[in-house]
Design a protein around this motif. Sequence first.
Motif, PDB file in Angstrom:
ATOM      1  N   ARG A 146       3.755  14.004 -23.729  1.00 49.26           N
ATOM      2  CA  ARG A 146       4.337  15.277 -23.289  1.00 49.26           C
ATOM      3  C   ARG A 146       3.856  15.632 -21.873  1.00 49.26           C
ATOM      4  O   ARG A 146       4.620  16.143 -21.053  1.00 49.26           O
ATOM      5  CB  ARG A 146       3.967  16.399 -24.257  1.00 49.26           C
TER       6      ARG A 146
ATOM      7  N   TYR B 292       3.818  22.217 -18.776  1.00 50.26           N
ATOM      8  CA  TYR B 292       2.449  22.256 -19.297  1.00 50.26           C
ATOM      9  C   TYR B 292       1.468  22.399 -18.141  1.00 50.26           C
ATOM     10  O   TYR B 292       1.483  21.607 -17.207  1.00 50.26           O
ATOM     11  CB  TYR B 292       2.135  20.994 -20.098  1.00 50.26           C
ATOM     12  N   GLN B 293       0.594  23.388 -18.223  1.00 52.00           N
ATOM     13  CA  GLN B 293      -0.357  23.646 -17.142  1.00 52.00           C
ATOM     14  C   GLN B 293      -1.517  22.652 -17.156  1.00 52.00           C
ATOM     15  O   GLN B 293      -2.004  22.230 -16.116  1.00 52.00           O
ATOM     16  CB  GLN B 293      -0.896  25.080 -17.270  1.00 52.00           C
TER      17      GLN B 293
ATOM     18  N   HIS C 141      -3.308  23.575 -22.675  1.00 51.32           N
ATOM     19  CA  HIS C 141      -2.049  24.320 -22.764  1.00 51.32           C
ATOM     20  C   HIS C 141      -0.993  23.513 -23.505  1.00 51.32           C
ATOM     21  O   HIS C 141      -0.218  24.058 -24.304  1.00 51.32           O
ATOM     22  CB  HIS C 141      -1.551  24.678 -21.358  1.00 51.32           C
ATOM     23  N   CYS C 142      -0.977  22.202 -23.265  1.00 53.05           N
ATOM     24  CA  CYS C 142      -0.038  21.314 -23.952  1.00 53.05           C
ATOM     25  C   CYS C 142      -0.313  21.298 -25.455  1.00 53.05           C
ATOM     26  O   CYS C 142       0.607  21.419 -26.276  1.00 53.05           O
ATOM     27  CB  CYS C 142      -0.136  19.907 -23.379  1.00 53.05           C
TER      28      CYS C 142
ATOM     29  N   SER D 105       0.681  24.627 -26.990  1.00 51.95           N
ATOM     30  CA  SER D 105       2.137  24.778 -26.995  1.00 51.95           C
ATOM     31  C   SER D 105       2.771  23.996 -28.137  1.00 51.95           C
ATOM     32  O   SER D 105       3.656  24.505 -28.836  1.00 51.95           O
ATOM     33  CB  SER D 105       2.724  24.310 -25.658  1.00 51.95           C
ATOM     34  N   ILE D 106       2.313  22.757 -28.330  1.00 52.35           N
ATOM     35  CA  ILE D 106       2.841  21.932 -29.417  1.00 52.35           C
ATOM     36  C   ILE D 106       2.540  22.586 -30.762  1.00 52.35           C
ATOM     37  O   ILE D 106       3.413  22.675 -31.636  1.00 52.35           O
ATOM     38  CB  ILE D 106       2.258  20.500 -29.363  1.00 52.35           C
TER      39      ILE D 106
ATOM     40  N   LYS E  59       1.881  25.788 -31.466  1.00 55.80           N
ATOM     41  CA  LYS E  59       2.590  27.059 -31.661  1.00 55.80           C
ATOM     42  C   LYS E  59       4.066  26.842 -31.994  1.00 55.80           C
ATOM     43  O   LYS E  59       4.637  27.527 -32.844  1.00 55.80           O
ATOM     44  CB  LYS E  59       2.462  27.933 -30.412  1.00 55.80           C
ATOM     45  N   LYS E  60       4.693  25.900 -31.303  1.00 47.91           N
ATOM     46  CA  LYS E  60       6.136  25.705 -31.451  1.00 47.91           C
ATOM     47  C   LYS E  60       6.502  24.751 -32.581  1.00 47.91           C
ATOM     48  O   LYS E  60       7.573  24.870 -33.182  1.00 47.91           O
ATOM     49  CB  LYS E  60       6.730  25.185 -30.144  1.00 47.91           C
TER      50      LYS E  60
ATOM     51  N   GLN F 252      11.785  18.772 -26.995  1.00 43.01           N
ATOM     52  CA  GLN F 252      11.699  19.313 -25.647  1.00 43.01           C
ATOM     53  C   GLN F 252      12.906  18.891 -24.814  1.00 43.01           C
ATOM     54  O   GLN F 252      13.466  19.687 -24.076  1.00 43.01           O
ATOM     55  CB  GLN F 252      10.419  18.814 -24.975  1.00 43.01           C
TER      56      GLN F 252
END
Length: 311
Positions: free
Chosen positions: A27, A34-35, A39-40, A43-44, A46-47, A129
């Motif tokens: 990713r 992705y910062q 953060h990556c 994000s994975i 949470k989503k 994505q």
Amino acid sequence: MGGEQEKQTKSASSVVVGHPLDTVKTRLQAGSGYQNTLHCILSIYKKETVMGFFKGMSFPLASITIYNSVVFGFFSNTQRLISKYRYGDGRHPCGMLDLTVASMLTGLISVGLGAPVDLVKIRLQMQTQMVLAENLQLAGNVANGTNIPLRSVDIPNQRLYKGPIHCISSILQTQGIQGLYRGAGAMILRDVPGYALYFIPYSIFCDLLTPSSSSSPHPCSIWLAGGLAGSISWVTATPADVVKSRMQADAQLQKKYKGVLHCIVQSYRTEGAEVFFRGASVNAIRGFPMSSTMFLMYELSLQFFRRSRAN
């Protein structure tokens, strides 16, 4: 029989342990937005929940035993052939040049097996994505006067591929066998030098960690040497790995990159040189447990076969 089952279990364990980090790495390299690594990961989670980290794992899990058997078997046989040709004895220890040649040839052979597996894995890891990105692009291309609600275009749960078999059949139907080898050129750039930086450091570390009085390295030495070699190999291979990931993730609804060189130039122009080092820290961490397990399995298998021949 028990030894074979143990080998398969160790191979499977290395995939299961390494795959979540592999998803994060993919990713970071082929995705956007992705910062940083943390953060990556967040994000994975949470989503897509925890299951998001295991997308695309089934095909590598099913093929890892065959892959390792072929790759390590080829490496051993190539060393034996080189020793027989150069020294007249297949059991003669290989020099550094011999080891380099055997390693690079092994890297070349590995692409033939590994490219389709990696492509399917990456397509499944990236598809959520990528579908979103393509849908948003499609929404942006709609004529200004057209009244189409965004929800009819942006479908988060839509999947291009239902699983690895569906992914393979879809690629074969639309692109043929060559479609499964998209990104193979970048994979050659990664694996030919990468395997040299895999086997050579392993051999050096094993020698350093093995007492001169011992004929074979201790399992702990094998584990440590294999892990260190894996981390070194994966970190140095990161730039080519970024190009490979982007090439293989690209080409779902439309191709962004025309080839390896175009991918390198475009990535550099749009994101700078730092883009080629995305996921390097993840590769270093992930490379240790995966490689230590594989080398331990490889050496224990060799010792088992040597004892069997002696008896």
